[in-house]
Design a protein around this motif. Structure first.
Motif, mmCIF file in Angstrom:
data_model
loop_
_atom_site.group_PDB
_atom_site.id
_atom_site.type_symbol
_atom_site.label_atom_id
_atom_site.label_comp_id
_atom_site.label_asym_id
_atom_site.label_seq_id
_atom_site.Cartn_x
_atom_site.Cartn_y
_atom_site.Cartn_z
ATOM 1 N N ILE A 5 0.833 -1.203 0.000
ATOM 2 C CA ILE A 5 0.000 0.000 0.000
ATOM 3 C C ILE A 5 0.871 1.257 0.000
ATOM 4 C CG2 ILE A 5 -1.740 1.302 1.276
ATOM 5 C CD1 ILE A 5 -2.867 -1.317 2.264
ATOM 6 N N ARG A 6 1.960 1.187 0.731
ATOM 7 C CA ARG A 6 2.885 2.330 0.759
ATOM 8 C C ARG A 6 3.382 2.657 -0.653
ATOM 9 N NH1 ARG A 6 8.881 2.141 3.458
ATOM 10 N NH2 ARG A 6 9.389 4.372 3.370
ATOM 11 N N LEU A 7 3.650 1.625 -1.439
ATOM 12 C CA LEU A 7 4.138 1.841 -2.800
ATOM 13 C C LEU A 7 3.021 2.261 -3.736
ATOM 14 C CD1 LEU A 7 6.498 0.244 -1.480
ATOM 15 C CD2 LEU A 7 6.945 -0.690 -3.749
ATOM 16 N N LEU A 8 1.830 1.689 -3.556
ATOM 17 C CA LEU A 8 0.707 2.060 -4.423
ATOM 18 C C LEU A 8 0.338 3.532 -4.253
ATOM 19 C CD1 LEU A 8 -1.467 -1.149 -3.976
ATOM 20 C CD2 LEU A 8 -0.433 -0.359 -6.124
ATOM 21 N N ARG A 9 0.593 4.079 -3.072
ATOM 22 C CA ARG A 9 0.341 5.509 -2.852
ATOM 23 C C ARG A 9 1.260 6.392 -3.706
ATOM 24 N NH1 ARG A 9 -2.628 7.505 1.344
ATOM 25 N NH2 ARG A 9 -3.491 6.059 2.885
ATOM 26 N N GLU A 10 2.343 5.823 -4.220
ATOM 27 C CA GLU A 10 3.273 6.584 -5.051
ATOM 28 C C GLU A 10 2.827 6.648 -6.509
ATOM 29 O OE1 GLU A 10 6.138 8.116 -3.928
ATOM 30 O OE2 GLU A 10 5.396 7.598 -1.916
ATOM 31 N N LEU A 11 1.780 5.905 -6.860
ATOM 32 C CA LEU A 11 1.356 5.805 -8.250
ATOM 33 C C LEU A 11 0.094 6.618 -8.507
ATOM 34 C CD1 LEU A 11 1.777 1.944 -8.771
ATOM 35 C CD2 LEU A 11 3.492 3.761 -9.082
ATOM 36 N N ASP A 12 -0.155 6.933 -9.772
ATOM 37 C CA ASP A 12 -1.422 7.543 -10.178
ATOM 38 C C ASP A 12 -1.849 6.951 -11.511
ATOM 39 O OD1 ASP A 12 -0.333 9.101 -12.415
ATOM 40 O OD2 ASP A 12 0.518 10.431 -10.910
ATOM 41 N N ALA A 13 -3.021 7.361 -11.979
ATOM 42 C CA ALA A 13 -3.578 6.795 -13.207
ATOM 43 C C ALA A 13 -3.286 7.660 -14.429
ATOM 44 C CB ALA A 13 -5.091 6.613 -13.048
ATOM 45 N N GLN A 14 -2.587 8.775 -14.240
ATOM 46 C CA GLN A 14 -2.321 9.687 -15.353
ATOM 47 C C GLN A 14 -0.912 9.535 -15.924
ATOM 48 O OE1 GLN A 14 -3.868 10.978 -12.355
ATOM 49 N NE2 GLN A 14 -5.735 10.449 -13.480
ATOM 50 N N HIS A 15 0.024 9.062 -15.088
ATOM 51 C CA HIS A 15 1.414 9.004 -15.519
ATOM 52 C C HIS A 15 2.049 7.685 -15.082
ATOM 53 C CE1 HIS A 15 0.334 13.214 -14.455
ATOM 54 N NE2 HIS A 15 0.846 13.474 -15.647
ATOM 55 N N PHE A 16 3.082 7.304 -15.794
ATOM 56 C CA PHE A 16 3.904 6.182 -15.355
ATOM 57 C C PHE A 16 4.933 6.688 -14.356
ATOM 58 C CE2 PHE A 16 2.226 4.290 -19.194
ATOM 59 C CZ PHE A 16 2.088 2.953 -18.845
ATOM 60 N N THR A 17 5.209 5.876 -13.345
ATOM 61 C CA THR A 17 6.216 6.193 -12.344
ATOM 62 C C THR A 17 7.232 5.065 -12.333
ATOM 63 O OG1 THR A 17 4.573 7.340 -10.989
ATOM 64 C CG2 THR A 17 6.642 6.728 -9.918
ATOM 65 N N SER A 18 8.487 5.399 -12.469
ATOM 66 C CA SER A 18 9.508 4.358 -12.561
ATOM 67 C C SER A 18 9.756 3.712 -11.205
ATOM 68 C CB SER A 18 10.817 4.943 -13.097
ATOM 69 O OG SER A 18 11.479 5.702 -12.105
ATOM 70 N N GLY A 19 10.060 2.438 -11.250
ATOM 71 C CA GLY A 19 10.383 1.719 -10.026
ATOM 72 C C GLY A 19 11.623 2.279 -9.357
ATOM 73 N N THR A 20 12.569 2.748 -10.171
ATOM 74 C CA THR A 20 13.789 3.332 -9.613
ATOM 75 C C THR A 20 13.471 4.597 -8.821
ATOM 76 O OG1 THR A 20 15.102 2.449 -11.441
ATOM 77 C CG2 THR A 20 16.044 4.285 -10.179
ATOM 78 N N ALA A 21 12.587 5.435 -9.372
ATOM 79 C CA ALA A 21 12.216 6.670 -8.672
ATOM 80 C C ALA A 21 11.526 6.362 -7.351
ATOM 81 C CB ALA A 21 11.304 7.509 -9.567
ATOM 82 N N ILE A 22 10.659 5.347 -7.348
ATOM 83 C CA ILE A 22 9.982 4.961 -6.108
ATOM 84 C C ILE A 22 10.994 4.463 -5.084
ATOM 85 C CG2 ILE A 22 8.319 3.371 -5.077
ATOM 86 C CD1 ILE A 22 6.827 3.373 -7.748
ATOM 87 N N ALA A 23 11.926 3.625 -5.546
ATOM 88 C CA ALA A 23 12.931 3.067 -4.648
ATOM 89 C C ALA A 23 13.765 4.176 -4.004
ATOM 90 C CB ALA A 23 13.830 2.097 -5.418
ATOM 91 N N GLU A 24 14.164 5.163 -4.806
ATOM 92 C CA GLU A 24 14.975 6.257 -4.275
ATOM 93 C C GLU A 24 14.178 7.113 -3.299
ATOM 94 O OE1 GLU A 24 16.320 8.303 -7.736
ATOM 95 O OE2 GLU A 24 17.889 6.821 -8.205
ATOM 96 N N ARG A 25 12.890 7.354 -3.624
ATOM 97 C CA ARG A 25 12.063 8.209 -2.780
ATOM 98 C C ARG A 25 11.809 7.570 -1.417
ATOM 99 N NH1 ARG A 25 8.916 10.070 -6.789
ATOM 100 N NH2 ARG A 25 7.361 8.427 -6.594
ATOM 101 N N LEU A 26 11.634 6.240 -1.411
ATOM 102 C CA LEU A 26 11.286 5.555 -0.165
ATOM 103 C C LEU A 26 12.490 4.935 0.525
ATOM 104 C CD1 LEU A 26 7.926 3.788 -1.190
ATOM 105 C CD2 LEU A 26 8.273 6.013 -0.102
ATOM 106 N N GLY A 27 13.647 4.994 -0.124
ATOM 107 C CA GLY A 27 14.848 4.449 0.490
ATOM 108 C C GLY A 27 14.856 2.943 0.571
ATOM 109 N N ILE A 28 14.338 2.284 -0.456
ATOM 110 C CA ILE A 28 14.307 0.823 -0.502
ATOM 111 C C ILE A 28 14.942 0.361 -1.811
ATOM 112 C CG2 ILE A 28 12.261 0.638 0.976
ATOM 113 C CD1 ILE A 28 10.577 0.289 -1.531
ATOM 114 N N SER A 29 15.128 -0.938 -1.959
ATOM 115 C CA SER A 29 15.754 -1.467 -3.164
ATOM 116 C C SER A 29 14.757 -1.535 -4.313
ATOM 117 C CB SER A 29 16.321 -2.867 -2.903
ATOM 118 O OG SER A 29 15.263 -3.800 -2.717
ATOM 119 N N ARG A 30 15.281 -1.520 -5.520
ATOM 120 C CA ARG A 30 14.434 -1.660 -6.716
ATOM 121 C C ARG A 30 13.732 -3.005 -6.722
ATOM 122 N NH1 ARG A 30 11.328 -2.281 -9.828
ATOM 123 N NH2 ARG A 30 11.111 -1.613 -12.012
#
Length: 328
Positions: A5-30
């Motif tokens: 759920i924490r990761l799904l909050r980083e997504l939206d339905a209008q744009h693609f969000t890269s897994g790398t960007a999510i990993a960097e933002r949350l401080g976790i591995s890809r």
């Protein structure tokens, strides 16, 4: 383990969000991002994945938000709201400390419960799952018909929010469409604590399907419906606030006047009023008759060949005569 759920909050339905960007933002591995988002379907969420672009929600999610909710509530509300991402059960948690006027809502329940101990399923972002704690000065005996009163309040609110053909099935289910009672769209579970003479601490649990994934029907074992498909015109925050506002006002009225003022309201939404039904008791015994309505205490009035019978127990389920499906 990373919370999906924490990761799904980083997504939206209008744009693609890269897994790398999510990993960097949350401080976790890809790899953690990929593993967590692979579980999206378990939450009823469909994702679009594109190599080199990342992840996108197939449909938008309106997350519950305290500031948005408070903006919809009346300025003089006495309710206090706590939001959580994941809980086992809002009722179970609130029963640990049922402070008057406390509302607990969550995005996802791991152990949601319905009537007779059945499991309650609600899609992430596509449901409302919440509980309200309320204290009544009198004991449990003065709370006859409370679940029915709550059902009437919720049905009224849904109808005002644009939902067509909302119906109530005794004692605590909401159905769509009301004309056939073919699919469950919500339920109410009330639990209480306190002495026989009062006061009584009550926790009112409500679950509503705003959307329901089609592939979950088989797991549920009964038909379920979607409020959005039936005309719901409010978003999740606005609908939750509307229901809470109605409950706050209505529970005060119930403490003063009981179920009687809401009895005709409940009957006006009764899915099977005046129809031939079967009442199924926990023992397996059945009784056929015409659903006449409700008695003043909320018990079911059943017209049978032997005359009118009153059904009092809370674990009675209704079925249409000759029906092949139970919606209990």
């Amino acid at each position: 383990m990373t919370d999906p759920i924490r990761l799904l909050r980083e997504l939206d339905a209008q744009h693609f969000t890269s897994g790398t960007a999510i990993a960097e933002r949350l401080g976790i591995s890809r790899a953690s991002v990929s593993t967590a988002l692979a579980q999206a379907e378990d939450y009823g969420i469909a994702l679009t994945r594109r190599t080199g672009a990342g992840y996108q929600l197939a449909t938008p999610i309106e997350w519950l938000d305290p500031h948005t909710l408070n903006g919809y509530l009346p300025a003089d509300t006495e309710l206090s709201i706590t939001l959580a991402d994941t809980l086992d059960s809002t009722n179970r948690q609130l029963l640990k400390n049922p402070q008057h006027g406390h509302v607990l809502a969550c995005e996802w329940q791991t152990g949601g419960r319905g009537r007779l101990g059945r499991r309650w399923l609600g899609a992430l972002g596509g449901s409302l799952m919440f509980s309200v704690a309320w204290q009544f000065a009198g004991g449990p005996a003065q709370l006859a018909g409370l679940s029915l009163a709550v059902g009437a309040m919720v049905a009224e609110t849904l109808a005002a929010a644009g939902v067509r053909d909302i119906g109530l099935k005794w004692p605590n289910d909401l159905l769509l469409p009301a004309t056939t009672g073919s699919a469950k769209v919500g339920g109410i579970l009330i639990e209480m604590q306190g002495d026989a003479l009062g006061p009584a601490q009550v926790v009112i649990g409500i679950g509503l399907n705003l959307q329901f994934p089609a592939h979950w029907q088989a797991e549920l074992g009964q038909s379920a419906a979607s409020l959005q498909a039936a005309g719901l015109a409010l978003g999740r925050n606005a609908l939750l606030a509307a229901i809470l506002s109605r409950l706050e006002r209505g529970l005060r009225e119930f403490a003063h006047s009981g179920f009687a003022p809401l009895l005709p309201v409940w009957e006006s939404y009764s899915a099977w009023q005046g129809e031939q039904v079967q009442v199924l008791a926990p023992t397996g015994a059945t009784q056929s008759g015409v659903l006449l309505g409700l008695a003043a205490d909320g018990s079911l009035r059943l017209g049978t060949a032997a005359g009118e019978q009153l059904i009092h127990t809370g674990d009675v389920s209704l079925r249409r005569a000759n029906s092949e499906a139970s919606h209990g």
